[in-house]
Design a protein around this motif. Structure first.
Motif, PDB file in Angstrom:
ATOM      1  N   ALA A 157      -9.125   0.003  15.483  1.00  0.00           N
ATOM      2  CA  ALA A 157      -8.814  -1.373  15.686  1.00  0.00           C
ATOM      3  C   ALA A 157      -8.488  -2.102  13.974  1.00  0.00           C
ATOM      4  N   PRO A 181     -12.179  -6.129  10.012  1.00  0.00           N
ATOM      5  CA  PRO A 181     -12.577  -7.310   9.961  1.00  0.00           C
ATOM      6  C   PRO A 181     -11.873  -8.215   8.930  1.00  0.00           C
ATOM      7  N   ILE A 206     -10.070  -5.466  22.023  1.00  0.00           N
ATOM      8  CA  ILE A 206     -11.181  -6.235  22.009  1.00  0.00           C
ATOM      9  C   ILE A 206     -11.764  -6.312  20.640  1.00  0.00           C
ATOM     10  N   GLN A 207     -12.044  -5.286  19.952  1.00  0.00           N
ATOM     11  CA  GLN A 207     -12.592  -5.180  18.575  1.00  0.00           C
ATOM     12  C   GLN A 207     -11.591  -5.833  17.603  1.00  0.00           C
ATOM     13  N   SER A 208     -10.486  -5.825  17.703  1.00  0.00           N
ATOM     14  CA  SER A 208      -9.265  -6.572  16.603  1.00  0.00           C
ATOM     15  C   SER A 208      -9.249  -7.883  16.948  1.00  0.00           C
ATOM     16  N   THR A 251     -10.666  -1.498  24.286  1.00  0.00           N
ATOM     17  CA  THR A 251     -11.584  -1.329  23.342  1.00  0.00           C
ATOM     18  C   THR A 251     -11.030  -1.862  21.763  1.00  0.00           C
ATOM     19  N   ARG A 252      -9.930  -1.243  21.462  1.00  0.00           N
ATOM     20  CA  ARG A 252      -9.542  -1.553  20.063  1.00  0.00           C
ATOM     21  C   ARG A 252      -8.840  -2.994  20.098  1.00  0.00           C
ATOM     22  N   SER A 297     -14.389 -10.446  25.497  1.00  0.00           N
ATOM     23  CA  SER A 297     -15.257  -9.612  26.487  1.00  0.00           C
ATOM     24  C   SER A 297     -14.192  -8.928  27.469  1.00  0.00           C
ATOM     25  N   GLU A 353     -12.006  -9.640  18.008  1.00  0.00           N
ATOM     26  CA  GLU A 353     -13.319  -9.899  17.532  1.00  0.00           C
ATOM     27  C   GLU A 353     -13.240  -9.979  16.001  1.00  0.00           C
ATOM     28  N   ASN A 354     -12.515  -8.959  15.276  1.00  0.00           N
ATOM     29  CA  ASN A 354     -12.679  -8.952  13.965  1.00  0.00           C
ATOM     30  C   ASN A 354     -11.514 -10.034  13.151  1.00  0.00           C
TER      31      ASN A 354
END
Length: 195
Positions: free
Chosen positions: A35, A38, A95-97, A92-93, A108, A99-100
């Motif tokens: 991802a 942050p 979503i994480q990216s 998943t990556r 979500s 979020e970060n």
């Protein structure tokens, strides 16, 4: 791994020759995708987004690394596999990216049943090693859909190509990860700013 889990390693070594394309008869190496890191900024009270699992043709639905031959045929690259089914791993990556990035109120999955402003749907158009020109190619199309109305508010195709020195599991996975990193950066910027 074989020192800590000898029975599992032995089972994998016995089963691997029965699976086509695993190269050398050993258990395939497992590769992950990264991802975006942050941003360091706190989450803003921006939009809430639900990220659907990407769709794609059947070869992209697996955990195998794909090679596109010069004639257009697809095959699995022996000796390596992804850490999960490719669509789920990309979801998943992504979503994480998002979020970060620190720009959204929430990110979500549809199964989370979280209220959202938009749904992000995508299609894997290419995620393979092009053997003919020695490139890893990632091509994702994405649409932002307004929740409630179902109206497509924005749509774009994101593409990245990264040269690969030799067609092998390690080189292919690293180049595809780098290409996905470029696509994720462009896609996250697009979701957050509309550009």
């Amino acid at each position: 791994m074989s020192q800590n889990f000898p029975a599992l390693a032995l089972a994998a070594a016995l089963v691997a020759p029965l699976l086509g394309g695993c190269g050398g008869g050993g258990a395939p190496l497992t590769f992950d995708l990264a991802a975006l890191p942050p941003s360091g900024r706190p989450a803003m009270a921006g939009r809430a987004i639900v990220v659907a699992e990407p769709v794609g043709i059947q070869p992209f639905e697996s955990d195998r690394i794909i090679v596109r031959e010069p004639g257009g045929s697809l095959s699995f690259l022996g000796g390596g596999q992804w850490a999960d089914r490719l669509p789920r791993l990309i979801q998943t990556r992504l979503i994480q990216s998002l979020e970060n990035s620190g720009r959204l109120r929430s990110v979500s999955r549809p199964s989370d049943k979280v209220s959202s402003d938009y749904q992000l749907i995508s299609e894997i158009r290419a995620f393979d090693v092009a053997a003919g020109n020695g490139e890893a190619v990632v091509d994702l199309s994405a649409k932002l859909i307004a929740e409630g109305t179902g109206r497509v508010t924005a749509a774009r195709v994101f593409t990245a190509r990264v040269p690969i020195k030799a067609v092998s599991a390690g080189n292919g996975a690293a180049a595809l990860d780098a290409a996905l990193g470029t696509v994720l950066a462009d896609l996250v910027r697009w979701v957050n700013t509309g550009r």
